[in-house]
Design a protein around this motif. Structure first.
Motif, PDB file in Angstrom:
ATOM      1  N   ASN A   1      35.146  34.193  29.372  1.00 31.50           N
ATOM      2  CA  ASN A   1      33.836  33.710  28.939  1.00 31.50           C
ATOM      3  C   ASN A   1      33.381  34.426  27.675  1.00 31.50           C
ATOM      4  OD1 ASN A   1      33.436  31.788  30.958  1.00 31.50           O
ATOM      5  ND2 ASN A   1      32.646  33.307  32.391  1.00 31.50           N
ATOM      6  N   LEU A   2      33.690  35.716  27.582  1.00 32.54           N
ATOM      7  CA  LEU A   2      33.330  36.484  26.391  1.00 32.54           C
ATOM      8  C   LEU A   2      34.084  35.970  25.163  1.00 32.54           C
ATOM      9  CD1 LEU A   2      31.853  39.009  25.223  1.00 32.54           C
ATOM     10  CD2 LEU A   2      33.915  40.319  25.774  1.00 32.54           C
ATOM     11  N   LEU A   3      35.385  35.715  25.308  1.00 32.23           N
ATOM     12  CA  LEU A   3      36.187  35.240  24.181  1.00 32.23           C
ATOM     13  C   LEU A   3      35.784  33.829  23.750  1.00 32.23           C
ATOM     14  CD1 LEU A   3      39.730  36.585  25.151  1.00 32.23           C
ATOM     15  CD2 LEU A   3      38.235  37.402  23.322  1.00 32.23           C
ATOM     16  N   LEU A   4      35.448  32.981  24.715  1.00 31.60           N
ATOM     17  CA  LEU A   4      34.994  31.634  24.374  1.00 31.60           C
ATOM     18  C   LEU A   4      33.697  31.687  23.571  1.00 31.60           C
ATOM     19  CD1 LEU A   4      35.725  29.572  27.614  1.00 31.60           C
ATOM     20  CD2 LEU A   4      36.767  29.265  25.366  1.00 31.60           C
ATOM     21  N   LYS A   5      32.822  32.619  23.942  1.00 28.40           N
ATOM     22  CA  LYS A   5      31.568  32.768  23.210  1.00 28.40           C
ATOM     23  C   LYS A   5      31.828  33.203  21.770  1.00 28.40           C
ATOM     24  CE  LYS A   5      28.926  36.225  24.289  1.00 28.40           C
ATOM     25  NZ  LYS A   5      27.948  37.141  24.939  1.00 28.40           N
TER      26      LYS A   5
ATOM     27  N   ALA B   1      44.758  33.172  19.611  1.00 28.60           N
ATOM     28  CA  ALA B   1      45.950  33.929  20.015  1.00 28.60           C
ATOM     29  C   ALA B   1      45.586  35.022  21.014  1.00 28.60           C
ATOM     30  CB  ALA B   1      46.622  34.535  18.785  1.00 28.60           C
ATOM     31  N   LEU B   2      44.462  35.702  20.787  1.00 28.50           N
ATOM     32  CA  LEU B   2      44.000  36.740  21.712  1.00 28.50           C
ATOM     33  C   LEU B   2      43.672  36.155  23.077  1.00 28.50           C
ATOM     34  CD1 LEU B   2      43.202  39.706  22.167  1.00 28.50           C
ATOM     35  CD2 LEU B   2      40.919  39.133  21.285  1.00 28.50           C
ATOM     36  N   MET B   3      43.072  34.963  23.104  1.00 29.80           N
ATOM     37  CA  MET B   3      42.784  34.285  24.364  1.00 29.80           C
ATOM     38  C   MET B   3      44.073  33.989  25.124  1.00 29.80           C
ATOM     39  SD  MET B   3      39.841  31.619  23.039  1.00 29.80           S
ATOM     40  CE  MET B   3      39.915  30.637  24.530  1.00 29.80           C
ATOM     41  N   SER B   4      45.107  33.570  24.405  1.00 31.93           N
ATOM     42  CA  SER B   4      46.384  33.263  25.051  1.00 31.93           C
ATOM     43  C   SER B   4      47.019  34.515  25.634  1.00 31.93           C
ATOM     44  CB  SER B   4      47.331  32.608  24.039  1.00 31.93           C
ATOM     45  OG  SER B   4      46.801  31.398  23.534  1.00 31.93           O
ATOM     46  N   ILE B   5      46.955  35.631  24.891  1.00 28.89           N
ATOM     47  CA  ILE B   5      47.501  36.895  25.395  1.00 28.89           C
ATOM     48  C   ILE B   5      46.741  37.342  26.646  1.00 28.89           C
ATOM     49  CG2 ILE B   5      47.801  39.349  24.877  1.00 28.89           C
ATOM     50  CD1 ILE B   5      48.201  38.542  21.936  1.00 28.89           C
ATOM     51  N   GLU B   6      45.423  37.243  26.606  1.00 34.37           N
ATOM     52  CA  GLU B   6      44.594  37.657  27.745  1.00 34.37           C
ATOM     53  C   GLU B   6      44.916  36.849  28.990  1.00 34.37           C
ATOM     54  OE1 GLU B   6      41.255  37.370  30.524  1.00 34.37           O
ATOM     55  OE2 GLU B   6      41.942  35.777  29.157  1.00 34.37           O
ATOM     56  N   ARG B   7      45.085  35.539  28.845  1.00 35.43           N
ATOM     57  CA  ARG B   7      45.399  34.682  30.001  1.00 35.43           C
ATOM     58  C   ARG B   7      46.799  34.977  30.531  1.00 35.43           C
ATOM     59  NH1 ARG B   7      42.434  33.502  33.355  1.00 35.43           N
ATOM     60  NH2 ARG B   7      41.708  35.493  32.564  1.00 35.43           N
ATOM     61  N   TYR B   8      47.733  35.261  29.619  1.00 35.32           N
ATOM     62  CA  TYR B   8      49.107  35.591  30.039  1.00 35.32           C
ATOM     63  C   TYR B   8      49.097  36.852  30.903  1.00 35.32           C
ATOM     64  CZ  TYR B   8      53.762  37.627  29.736  1.00 35.32           C
ATOM     65  OH  TYR B   8      54.954  38.223  30.046  1.00 35.32           O
ATOM     66  N   ILE B   9      48.421  37.882  30.431  1.00 38.73           N
ATOM     67  CA  ILE B   9      48.380  39.139  31.190  1.00 38.73           C
ATOM     68  C   ILE B   9      47.662  38.927  32.521  1.00 38.73           C
ATOM     69  CG2 ILE B   9      47.538  41.524  31.206  1.00 38.73           C
ATOM     70  CD1 ILE B   9      47.785  41.521  28.170  1.00 38.73           C
TER      71      ILE B   9
ATOM     72  N   PHE C   1      48.036  42.787  38.369  1.00 38.32           N
ATOM     73  CA  PHE C   1      47.680  44.156  38.741  1.00 38.32           C
ATOM     74  C   PHE C   1      47.334  44.987  37.498  1.00 38.32           C
ATOM     75  CE2 PHE C   1      50.190  42.766  42.411  1.00 38.32           C
ATOM     76  CZ  PHE C   1      49.322  43.102  43.440  1.00 38.32           C
ATOM     77  N   PHE C   2      48.145  44.836  36.453  1.00 40.00           N
ATOM     78  CA  PHE C   2      47.869  45.538  35.195  1.00 40.00           C
ATOM     79  C   PHE C   2      46.530  45.074  34.622  1.00 40.00           C
ATOM     80  CE2 PHE C   2      47.912  45.731  30.589  1.00 40.00           C
ATOM     81  CZ  PHE C   2      48.322  47.030  30.339  1.00 40.00           C
ATOM     82  N   TYR C   3      46.291  43.759  34.698  1.00 44.34           N
ATOM     83  CA  TYR C   3      45.065  43.180  34.135  1.00 44.34           C
ATOM     84  C   TYR C   3      43.827  43.742  34.828  1.00 44.34           C
ATOM     85  CZ  TYR C   3      41.684  39.612  32.684  1.00 44.34           C
ATOM     86  OH  TYR C   3      40.577  38.971  32.172  1.00 44.34           O
ATOM     87  N   PHE C   4      43.816  43.702  36.163  1.00 44.65           N
ATOM     88  CA  PHE C   4      42.632  44.152  36.891  1.00 44.65           C
ATOM     89  C   PHE C   4      42.445  45.666  36.812  1.00 44.65           C
ATOM     90  CE2 PHE C   4      42.990  39.957  38.775  1.00 44.65           C
ATOM     91  CZ  PHE C   4      41.654  39.580  38.829  1.00 44.65           C
ATOM     92  N   LYS C   5      43.531  46.389  36.528  1.00 43.58           N
ATOM     93  CA  LYS C   5      43.417  47.845  36.421  1.00 43.58           C
ATOM     94  C   LYS C   5      42.917  48.277  35.048  1.00 43.58           C
ATOM     95  CE  LYS C   5      46.081  52.136  36.941  1.00 43.58           C
ATOM     96  NZ  LYS C   5      47.407  52.730  37.254  1.00 43.58           N
ATOM     97  N   HIS C   6      43.380  47.600  33.989  1.00 40.16           N
ATOM     98  CA  HIS C   6      43.110  48.077  32.637  1.00 40.16           C
ATOM     99  C   HIS C   6      42.148  47.196  31.831  1.00 40.16           C
ATOM    100  CE1 HIS C   6      46.187  51.203  32.889  1.00 40.16           C
ATOM    101  NE2 HIS C   6      46.987  50.301  33.444  1.00 40.16           N
ATOM    102  N   LEU C   7      42.019  45.914  32.148  1.00 39.64           N
ATOM    103  CA  LEU C   7      41.239  45.015  31.286  1.00 39.64           C
ATOM    104  C   LEU C   7      40.066  44.329  31.970  1.00 39.64           C
ATOM    105  CD1 LEU C   7      44.114  43.238  29.308  1.00 39.64           C
ATOM    106  CD2 LEU C   7      42.603  45.046  28.504  1.00 39.64           C
TER     107      LEU C   7
ATOM    108  N   LYS D   1      37.226  47.122  25.184  1.00 43.35           N
ATOM    109  CA  LYS D   1      38.513  46.956  24.496  1.00 43.35           C
ATOM    110  C   LYS D   1      38.586  45.590  23.812  1.00 43.35           C
ATOM    111  CE  LYS D   1      41.193  50.011  27.548  1.00 43.35           C
ATOM    112  NZ  LYS D   1      42.314  50.096  28.513  1.00 43.35           N
ATOM    113  N   ILE D   2      38.120  44.558  24.512  1.00 40.78           N
ATOM    114  CA  ILE D   2      38.160  43.209  23.942  1.00 40.78           C
ATOM    115  C   ILE D   2      37.193  43.089  22.776  1.00 40.78           C
ATOM    116  CG2 ILE D   2      37.754  40.766  24.421  1.00 40.78           C
ATOM    117  CD1 ILE D   2      40.271  41.879  25.694  1.00 40.78           C
ATOM    118  N   ILE D   3      36.007  43.669  22.902  1.00 39.12           N
ATOM    119  CA  ILE D   3      35.020  43.612  21.819  1.00 39.12           C
ATOM    120  C   ILE D   3      35.559  44.318  20.580  1.00 39.12           C
ATOM    121  CG2 ILE D   3      32.729  44.406  21.095  1.00 39.12           C
ATOM    122  CD1 ILE D   3      31.799  43.971  23.978  1.00 39.12           C
ATOM    123  N   ILE D   4      36.199  45.474  20.764  1.00 38.77           N
ATOM    124  CA  ILE D   4      36.807  46.190  19.633  1.00 38.77           C
ATOM    125  C   ILE D   4      37.886  45.320  18.980  1.00 38.77           C
ATOM    126  CG2 ILE D   4      38.261  48.153  19.005  1.00 38.77           C
ATOM    127  CD1 ILE D   4      36.769  49.793  21.095  1.00 38.77           C
TER     128      ILE D   4
END
Length: 344
Positions: free
Chosen positions: A60-64, A114-122, A128-134, A140-143
């Motif tokens: 939702n943040l990236l779509l905005k 491209a960032l949206m595609s990477i985020e969805r892939y992870i 597990f990596f996604y919910f632990k780190h992102l 991190k996404i805002i930066i």
């Protein structure tokens, strides 16, 4: 495009006397499309902010952010140049300004998708990596997004420092860096922008190709997704089926946005390359590819609304509210607020 600035007859553009009835066709088809893009993106930004307040997820943040990029591109990248071209006030200064703005928002849009595609892939392939780190770390996404905006502005400003130059492109209706510039500095800008587009397209194709296969297998085999959890103190908070369903819905939306992006940008990148290599020169095809590319910013908000119910409900609620006042209460005002509508 190989003309020097001295050989260009400024101001470029056209008036009704140049083309007759065709001028009206061009003017009154471009303007409604851009207006629709601006209004649709503004409405979506309002709705997406409310959705984000209730569901502060990274998609939702990236779509905005992508909607903000599109509305700024339509407002400052397309509207001024349309008037400048059709009123024949397309001066050298206007061309330089438009080339920077148009290129900057185009690069930002490419890299955000491209960032949206990477985020969805992870999120889907490495949950597990996604919910632990992102998952809960929006910083991190805002930066990353702000870094994209800074890079886009810097790369688009290179012609100001004598690297390449912004010139009118057929039929003199918009400005961008000179695709056919074969000087060492000119080629640097051309291939840097080509590298941006090609890398983004490769990321989008590869990531979304994997996601497409993953979702096909998920639908065919219908396995149970792993039970994920996040830790809050000593308590384990399970990620329920509703959250998993939202993840899949956002992945479908990202897939559609990526496919449309590829269709809009692939031909444009190919035309830049052919002009740089001096082969397959065709001004009409250059114009068509650029016009198709600009439609991407107009199409995106409609994709969001079509693909996901909360956005669709929220936009419809705002539209009915506007019609209520515009028609002097002839259209019934919605009974629910925007917050209630998107959470229903």
């Amino acid at each position: 495009m190989n003309e020097s600035d001295d050989e260009i007859d400024w101001p470029v553009g056209s008036t009704v006397d140049d083309f007759g009835a065709l001028w009206y066709v061009s003017y009154f088809t471009l303007i409604p499309g851009v207006i629709a893009g601006v209004l649709a993106n503004v409405v979506f930004i309002v709705v997406s902010q409310e959705v984000f307040n209730q569901r502060p997820t990274i998609p939702n943040l990236l779509l905005k952010y992508l909607a903000w990029t599109d509305v700024l591109n339509c407002t400052f990248g397309l509207v001024p140049i349309i008037f400048a071209y059709h009123l024949k006030i397309f001066t050298k200064g206007v061309c330089a300004f438009h080339g920077i703005v148009f290129t900057a928002f185009s690069v930002a849009s490419q890299m955000t998708v491209a960032l949206m595609s990477i985020e969805r892939y992870i999120a889907l392939v490495h949950p597990f990596f996604y919910f632990k780190h992102l998952s809960g770390n929006h910083k991190k996404i805002i930066i990353a997004v702000y870094s994209i905006f800074v890079y886009s502005a810097v790369s688009a400003s290179l012609p100001l420092f004598g690297l390449n130059r912004n010139v009118p492109h057929p039929p003199n209706s918009y400005c961008m860096f000179d695709w056919a510039d074969r000087t060492p500095n000119g080629r640097l800008v051309v291939y840097l922008n080509l590298l941006n587009i090609i890398l983004c397209l490769l990321i989008i194709v590869i990531m979304n190709g994997i996601l497409g296969v993953y979702m096909y297998r998920l639908r065919k085999l219908r396995p149970r997704l792993p039970s994920l959890s996040t830790t809050s103190g000593n308590n384990q908070l399970p990620i329920d089926s509703r959250d998993r369903k939202l993840q899949l819905q956002m992945t479908k939306l990202t897939l559609v946005v990526a496919v449309v992006f590829f269709c809009c940008w692939f031909l444009f990148s190919l035309r830049i390359l052919t002009n740089q290599l001096g082969v397959w020169r065709d001004d009409g095809l250059d114009w068509f590819s650029s016009r198709f590319m600009t439609l991407n910013s107009v199409i995106n908000p409609f994709l969001y609304v079509i693909m996901w119910k909360p956005y669709r409900r929220g936009c419809w609620m705002l539209l009915r509210t506007c019609l209520h006042y515009m028609t002097c209460t002839f259209v019934k005002r919605p009974t629910m607020t925007l917050s209630e509508t998107v959470s229903a």
